[in-house]
Design a protein around this motif. Structure first.
Motif, PDB file in Angstrom:
ATOM      1  N   PRO A 115      41.004  23.083  41.303  1.00 48.94           N
ATOM      2  CA  PRO A 115      39.994  23.787  40.522  1.00 48.94           C
ATOM      3  C   PRO A 115      38.605  23.144  40.618  1.00 48.94           C
ATOM      4  CG  PRO A 115      42.021  23.609  39.286  1.00 48.94           C
ATOM      5  CD  PRO A 115      42.201  22.782  40.534  1.00 48.94           C
ATOM      6  N   PRO A 116      37.569  23.967  40.751  1.00 54.24           N
ATOM      7  CA  PRO A 116      37.604  25.424  40.712  1.00 54.24           C
ATOM      8  C   PRO A 116      37.975  26.064  42.058  1.00 54.24           C
ATOM      9  CG  PRO A 116      35.347  24.749  41.028  1.00 54.24           C
ATOM     10  CD  PRO A 116      36.179  23.482  40.908  1.00 54.24           C
ATOM     11  N   PHE A 117      38.237  25.240  43.069  1.00 52.21           N
ATOM     12  CA  PHE A 117      38.488  25.768  44.423  1.00 52.21           C
ATOM     13  C   PHE A 117      39.971  26.105  44.584  1.00 52.21           C
ATOM     14  CE2 PHE A 117      34.838  22.872  44.522  1.00 52.21           C
ATOM     15  CZ  PHE A 117      33.856  23.817  44.777  1.00 52.21           C
ATOM     16  N   PRO A 160      40.831  34.808  38.666  1.00 51.96           N
ATOM     17  CA  PRO A 160      39.676  34.719  37.768  1.00 51.96           C
ATOM     18  C   PRO A 160      39.273  33.261  37.536  1.00 51.96           C
ATOM     19  CG  PRO A 160      41.227  36.323  36.938  1.00 51.96           C
ATOM     20  CD  PRO A 160      41.903  35.633  38.094  1.00 51.96           C
ATOM     21  N   GLY A 161      37.969  33.010  37.568  1.00 51.91           N
ATOM     22  CA  GLY A 161      37.440  31.671  37.322  1.00 51.91           C
ATOM     23  C   GLY A 161      37.442  30.749  38.522  1.00 51.91           C
ATOM     24  N   ALA A 162      37.926  31.210  39.663  1.00 52.01           N
ATOM     25  CA  ALA A 162      38.052  30.343  40.839  1.00 52.01           C
ATOM     26  C   ALA A 162      36.876  30.519  41.802  1.00 52.01           C
ATOM     27  CB  ALA A 162      39.363  30.627  41.559  1.00 52.01           C
ATOM     28  N   PRO A 195      33.466  39.747  43.204  1.00 49.36           N
ATOM     29  CA  PRO A 195      33.101  38.337  43.331  1.00 49.36           C
ATOM     30  C   PRO A 195      31.587  38.142  43.335  1.00 49.36           C
ATOM     31  CG  PRO A 195      33.746  39.213  45.455  1.00 49.36           C
ATOM     32  CD  PRO A 195      34.005  40.295  44.447  1.00 49.36           C
ATOM     33  N   THR A 196      31.168  36.931  43.039  1.00 49.63           N
ATOM     34  CA  THR A 196      29.754  36.572  43.047  1.00 49.63           C
ATOM     35  C   THR A 196      29.461  35.745  44.291  1.00 49.63           C
ATOM     36  OG1 THR A 196      29.644  36.587  40.642  1.00 49.63           O
ATOM     37  CG2 THR A 196      27.936  35.343  41.784  1.00 49.63           C
ATOM     38  N   ARG A 256      33.967  35.413  38.843  1.00 44.74           N
ATOM     39  CA  ARG A 256      33.648  35.286  37.411  1.00 44.74           C
ATOM     40  C   ARG A 256      34.213  36.444  36.596  1.00 44.74           C
ATOM     41  NH1 ARG A 256      27.772  33.473  39.070  1.00 44.74           N
ATOM     42  NH2 ARG A 256      28.279  31.337  39.626  1.00 44.74           N
ATOM     43  N   SER A 257      35.019  37.269  37.229  1.00 42.98           N
ATOM     44  CA  SER A 257      35.593  38.432  36.539  1.00 42.98           C
ATOM     45  C   SER A 257      36.957  38.084  35.955  1.00 42.98           C
ATOM     46  CB  SER A 257      35.729  39.595  37.520  1.00 42.98           C
ATOM     47  OG  SER A 257      36.824  39.375  38.390  1.00 42.98           O
TER      48      SER A 257
END
Length: 161
Positions: free
Chosen positions: A18-20, A45-47, A69-70, A101-102
């Motif tokens: 995390p976050p990878f 989510p969150g990764a 994704p961002t 971030r979703s």
């Protein structure tokens, strides 16, 4: 030769640092490609995919298949939509990182050239990664594979006779 499918992938690698955190299906390799890479990534989510990085030999293209994704570049961030395609040319203008971030998994395909040697730079940490095999390729065992931070004190002739 297998018949890979981006909608029903056979994941063959994963990372949980995390976050990878991601799962990857090396679609290009599974299809028998030799000079093109194509990897399907799934980010929970969150990764995040990888740290912000720049390729100096290989060009990549990101194709969003699912989720929102961002994309982070040296110019900022923007949310990507399903179906969107982003080119990441070599050099600083192609710097990229993908974050999810979703609340839903995000899936995207990264298509790339498979040129060796490759040098990557990491703007956030100042690291340099040089290797004699292409990114995502198999290490042949006798490869050059160096991850380091440049030392401004190191002289070209240091240690030479």
């Amino acid at each position: 030769m297998s018949e890979p499918n981006v909608f029903e992938p056979s994941f063959d690698a994963e990372q949980d640092k995390p976050p990878f955190t991601w799962r990857r299906a090396r679609i290009g390799r599974q299809a028998g490609a030799e000079k093109l890479g194509a990897s399907l990534f799934e980010l929970p989510p969150g990764a995040s995919s990888f740290p912000l990085h720049v390729h100096h030999a290989n060009e990549e293209m990101i194709v969003v298949l699912a989720g929102r994704p961002t994309l982070r570049t040296l110019d900022g961030e923007r949310e990507l939509a399903p179906g969107e395609v982003v080119a990441c040319p070599t050099g600083d203008r192609g710097a990229h990182r993908i974050d999810n971030r979703s609340d839903e998994p995000a899936r995207f395909l990264i298509v790339s050239t498979m040129i060796a040697p490759e040098v990557n730079t990491y703007p956030d940490s100042g690291k340099v990664w040089a290797r004699s095999f292409p990114p995502g390729g198999e290490d042949p065992g006798d490869a050059l594979d160096v991850l380091a931070r440049p030392d401004p004190e190191l002289d070209y002739l240091d240690g030479e006779r």
